[in-house]
Design a protein around this motif. Structure first.
Motif, short mmCIF file in Angstrom:
data_model
loop_
_atom_site.label_atom_id
_atom_site.label_comp_id
_atom_site.label_asym_id
_atom_site.label_seq_id
_atom_site.Cartn_x
_atom_site.Cartn_y
_atom_site.Cartn_z
N ARG A 173 -52.89 -29.77 -5.87
CA ARG A 173 -52.38 -29.00 -4.73
C ARG A 173 -52.10 -29.92 -3.54
NH1 ARG A 173 -49.70 -24.68 -2.60
NH2 ARG A 173 -50.61 -23.99 -0.64
N HIS A 174 -52.99 -30.87 -3.29
CA HIS A 174 -52.81 -31.80 -2.18
C HIS A 174 -51.56 -32.65 -2.39
CE1 HIS A 174 -53.83 -34.75 0.94
NE2 HIS A 174 -53.55 -35.68 0.05
N LEU A 175 -51.39 -33.20 -3.60
CA LEU A 175 -50.25 -34.07 -3.86
C LEU A 175 -48.92 -33.32 -3.90
CD1 LEU A 175 -51.70 -36.47 -6.57
CD2 LEU A 175 -50.82 -37.13 -4.32
N ALA A 176 -48.98 -32.03 -4.22
CA ALA A 176 -47.75 -31.24 -4.29
C ALA A 176 -47.03 -31.17 -2.96
CB ALA A 176 -48.07 -29.82 -4.78
N ALA A 177 -47.73 -31.45 -1.86
CA ALA A 177 -47.11 -31.44 -0.54
C ALA A 177 -46.30 -32.72 -0.28
CB ALA A 177 -48.18 -31.28 0.54
N TYR A 178 -46.52 -33.76 -1.11
CA TYR A 178 -45.89 -35.06 -0.84
C TYR A 178 -45.02 -35.57 -1.97
CZ TYR A 178 -49.65 -34.92 2.60
OH TYR A 178 -50.50 -34.53 3.60
N ASP A 179 -45.46 -35.40 -3.22
CA ASP A 179 -44.74 -35.95 -4.36
C ASP A 179 -44.14 -34.84 -5.21
OD1 ASP A 179 -45.33 -38.53 -3.64
OD2 ASP A 179 -47.14 -38.65 -4.88
N SER A 180 -43.12 -35.19 -5.99
CA SER A 180 -42.47 -34.23 -6.86
C SER A 180 -43.38 -33.87 -8.04
CB SER A 180 -41.16 -34.81 -7.40
OG SER A 180 -41.43 -35.85 -8.31
N PRO A 181 -43.18 -32.69 -8.64
CA PRO A 181 -43.96 -32.34 -9.83
C PRO A 181 -43.79 -33.35 -10.95
CG PRO A 181 -42.83 -30.41 -8.97
CD PRO A 181 -42.31 -31.59 -8.20
N GLU A 182 -42.59 -33.94 -11.07
CA GLU A 182 -42.36 -34.93 -12.11
C GLU A 182 -43.24 -36.16 -11.93
OE1 GLU A 182 -38.59 -32.58 -11.40
OE2 GLU A 182 -40.06 -33.62 -10.16
N THR A 183 -43.34 -36.64 -10.69
CA THR A 183 -44.18 -37.80 -10.40
C THR A 183 -45.66 -37.46 -10.59
OG1 THR A 183 -42.58 -38.67 -8.82
CG2 THR A 183 -44.85 -39.45 -8.61
N ILE A 184 -46.06 -36.27 -10.20
CA ILE A 184 -47.46 -35.85 -10.29
C ILE A 184 -47.93 -35.79 -11.73
CG2 ILE A 184 -49.00 -33.88 -9.91
CD1 ILE A 184 -47.47 -33.36 -7.30
N GLN A 185 -47.07 -35.38 -12.65
CA GLN A 185 -47.49 -35.32 -14.04
C GLN A 185 -47.30 -36.65 -14.76
OE1 GLN A 185 -45.69 -35.35 -17.11
NE2 GLN A 185 -43.61 -35.56 -16.32
N TYR A 186 -46.39 -37.49 -14.27
CA TYR A 186 -46.04 -38.70 -15.02
C TYR A 186 -46.97 -39.88 -14.72
CZ TYR A 186 -43.07 -42.06 -17.41
OH TYR A 186 -42.59 -43.01 -18.29
N LEU A 187 -47.23 -40.15 -13.44
CA LEU A 187 -48.03 -41.32 -13.09
C LEU A 187 -49.44 -41.31 -13.69
CD1 LEU A 187 -47.06 -42.17 -9.39
CD2 LEU A 187 -46.50 -43.42 -11.48
N PRO A 188 -50.19 -40.21 -13.63
CA PRO A 188 -51.51 -40.23 -14.25
C PRO A 188 -51.46 -40.46 -15.76
CG PRO A 188 -51.34 -38.41 -12.71
CD PRO A 188 -49.95 -38.96 -12.90
N ALA A 189 -50.42 -39.96 -16.41
CA ALA A 189 -50.29 -40.19 -17.85
C ALA A 189 -50.06 -41.66 -18.16
CB ALA A 189 -49.15 -39.34 -18.42
N VAL A 190 -49.27 -42.32 -17.31
CA VAL A 190 -49.05 -43.77 -17.48
C VAL A 190 -50.37 -44.51 -17.32
CG1 VAL A 190 -47.93 -45.81 -16.51
CG2 VAL A 190 -46.64 -43.69 -16.74
N GLY A 191 -51.12 -44.18 -16.27
CA GLY A 191 -52.40 -44.83 -16.04
C GLY A 191 -53.37 -44.59 -17.19
N ALA A 192 -53.43 -43.36 -17.68
CA ALA A 192 -54.34 -43.04 -18.79
C ALA A 192 -53.95 -43.80 -20.05
CB ALA A 192 -54.31 -41.54 -19.04
N THR A 193 -52.65 -43.92 -20.31
CA THR A 193 -52.19 -44.65 -21.49
C THR A 193 -52.60 -46.12 -21.43
OG1 THR A 193 -50.28 -43.18 -21.69
CG2 THR A 193 -50.16 -45.28 -22.85
N LEU A 194 -52.42 -46.75 -20.27
CA LEU A 194 -52.77 -48.15 -20.12
C LEU A 194 -54.27 -48.38 -20.30
CD1 LEU A 194 -50.49 -49.10 -17.08
CD2 LEU A 194 -50.13 -49.67 -19.49
N VAL A 195 -55.08 -47.49 -19.75
CA VAL A 195 -56.54 -47.63 -19.85
C VAL A 195 -57.00 -47.49 -21.29
CG1 VAL A 195 -58.73 -46.51 -19.28
CG2 VAL A 195 -57.02 -46.90 -17.49
N LEU A 196 -56.40 -46.56 -22.03
CA LEU A 196 -56.88 -46.25 -23.37
C LEU A 196 -56.30 -47.13 -24.47
CD1 LEU A 196 -56.80 -42.36 -23.17
CD2 LEU A 196 -58.84 -43.77 -23.40
N THR A 197 -55.23 -47.85 -24.20
CA THR A 197 -54.54 -48.60 -25.25
C THR A 197 -55.45 -49.56 -26.03
OG1 THR A 197 -52.36 -48.43 -24.21
CG2 THR A 197 -52.71 -50.28 -25.71
#
Length: 291
Positions: A173-197
């Protein structure tokens, strides 16, 4: 940006979040099936990897590198860490608990959100909405009556997961005021992928069939689409409005549990479902009548 707080926008938010939890139910059902024969860390990694790939194919041509640009990187990094923890705990728990049991514990998250959203986010929570939230939670308890289940350590992880998810929703909810929904769902997935690889590659076991590959790839699609719709819903409605509609997920969980694993819902499921649906309809009617 957040849209104006109006009756119409609240109803749009409610509709989006309802679709979100149908998609998340598909994700959990597929994950429970996969972890019966594949390492959990590998299933979690494939879930994020396929989300990054599929969402990237769709979104980069539309958004370009603005998709990964943000001035709130710390919030996205925190959400990535929470993403890994929540998904890992949930998928591990699904090895040992029924879908309806994990969902019933998870349903404490809206109550946590409702109780703390007003002072932290400045959102109004009146007695009627709070009563409806508790009524919905009671309906969920009737459906699954978790007090009769044999205790398993996975239940503790599910409780921790509920608290993490409450914080995750409020951060969205906090990030929705600043970033697009696309960025909000995409960036954490990238971070999670890198951590788990590295962990996933160390535990790598190739899926045995094309069906396992297909379901594993769909997890990422469901995850990306679900979190996109969730972020979009937060643009239209406050957390305290959309949080109660998580309860309808128990109906989907009961259905998928029966189809996939032969779990037959009893009379208590239908009694509890009536309470859950009644609470949702009450909230929906209230929001439609707002001026």
């Amino acid at each position: 940006m957040l849209y104006a707080d109006s009756a119409r926008n609240r109803l749009v938010g409610i509709g989006l979040v309802s679709l979100t939890y149908l998609i998340f139910s598909l994700l959990d059902g597929g994950a429970k099936w996969l972890v019966q024969g594949m390492p959990v860390v590998m299933v979690v990694w494939l879930r994020f990897l396929t989300q990054v790939v599929s969402a990237g194919i769709v979104l980069f041509p539309l958004r370009g590198f603005s998709l990964v640009k943000t001035s709130h990187l710390r919030w996205h990094l925190a959400r990535a860490a929470m993403f890994v923890a929540m998904t890992g705990m949930n998928f591990w728990s699904l090895q040992y608990l029924q879908l309806t049991v994990t969902s019933s514990i998870f349903f404490s998250a809206p109550i946590i959100i409702a109780l703390i959203s007003a002072p932290l986010l400045g959102e109004k929570l009146d007695a009627g909405r709070l009563a409806a939230i508790f009524a919905g939670f009671c309906g969920v308890l009737i459906i699954v009556h978790p007090w009769s289940a044999d205790f398993h350590p996975a239940m503790i992880l599910s409780v921790i997961n509920a608290f993490l998810y409450a914080a995750f929703m409020m951060m969205t909810r906090h990030l929705a005021a600043y970033d697009s929904p696309e960025t909000i769902q995409y960036l954490p997935a990238v971070g999670a992928t890198l951590v788990l690889t590295p962990f996933a590659l160390a535990a790598w076991e190739a899926p045995d069939s094309w069906l396992e590959w297909t379901v594993a790839c769909l997890l990422g699609v469901f995850g990306g689409l679900g979190h996109y719709l969730l972020a979009l819903a937060h643009r239209y409605a406050p957390s305290s409005v959309i949080a109660p509609f998580v309860y309808q997920q128990v109906l989907y969980m009961a259905l998928f549990g029966y189809i996939e694993f032969g779990d037959v819902p009893g009379v208590a499921v239908w009694i509890g479902a009536a309470i859950v649906i009644g609470s949702g309809l009450y909230l929906f009617t209230r929001e439609r009548g707002r001026t």
